[in-house]
Design an enzyme around this catalytic site. Structure first.
Site, short mmCIF file in Angstrom:
data_model
loop_
_atom_site.label_atom_id
_atom_site.label_comp_id
_atom_site.label_asym_id
_atom_site.label_seq_id
_atom_site.Cartn_x
_atom_site.Cartn_y
_atom_site.Cartn_z
N ASP A 220 0.85 -1.19 0.00
CA ASP A 220 0.00 0.00 0.00
C ASP A 220 0.89 1.25 0.00
O ASP A 220 2.11 1.14 -0.17
CB ASP A 220 -0.97 -0.01 1.18
CG ASP A 220 -0.27 -0.05 2.54
OD1 ASP A 220 0.95 0.25 2.60
OD2 ASP A 220 -0.94 -0.36 3.53
N LEU A 221 0.32 2.41 0.21
CA LEU A 221 1.08 3.66 0.17
C LEU A 221 2.17 3.73 1.24
O LEU A 221 3.16 4.43 1.08
CB LEU A 221 0.15 4.86 0.34
CG LEU A 221 -0.72 5.17 -0.88
CD1 LEU A 221 -1.72 6.27 -0.53
CD2 LEU A 221 0.14 5.59 -2.05
#
Length: 129
Positions: free
Chosen positions: A15-16
């Site tokens: 994810d980020l």
């Protein structure tokens, strides 16, 4: 007997924050199960074509214990917990250098082409005993 499958974490798995996205653990353990079955000499494409049977996940109980990150080298360990004539229960763990990051109990069943439950194929029952 424990089957071990290596997984390398790529950018696309995260994810980020650079942490493995939770749903990707399910993909990791699916790949490991596929290789576990292949290692028993079962050709799932042939099983479907010749006997009309496929495997399906009936239930997953999962615990996310610690995050994996971009560029980690992981191992997926698969062990048989139980087997009946129609069901296989597996314990699967994702580890990094021996530390358990993700722990799951997965129940598999065999299904016919019409989605009806079926007896596990003889080759599976034979190879797991």
């Amino acid at each position: 007997m424990t089957h071990t499958f290596p997984v390398h974490v790529y950018y696309e798995d995260t994810d980020l924050a650079g942490i493995v996205y939770y749903a990707n653990y399910l993909k990791f353990i699916e790949r490991a199960r596929t290789e576990w079955v292949r290692g028993m000499g079962v050709d799932q494409v042939a099983l479907k074509a010749e006997e009309g049977l496929v495997f399906a996940v009936r239930r997953v109980e999962a615990d996310y214990l610690s995050p994996a990150r971009f560029d980690d080298d992981l191992s997926v360990e698969t062990e048989l917990e139980a087997m009946t004539g129609a069901r296989i229960v597996l314990n699967q763990r994702v580890t990094r250098a021996g530390e358990v990051l993700f722990d799951a109990k997965v129940t598999l069943v065999a299904l016919t082409e019409t989605g009806q439950p079926a007896r596990l194929p003889a080759i599976i029952r034979r190879n797991l005993h």
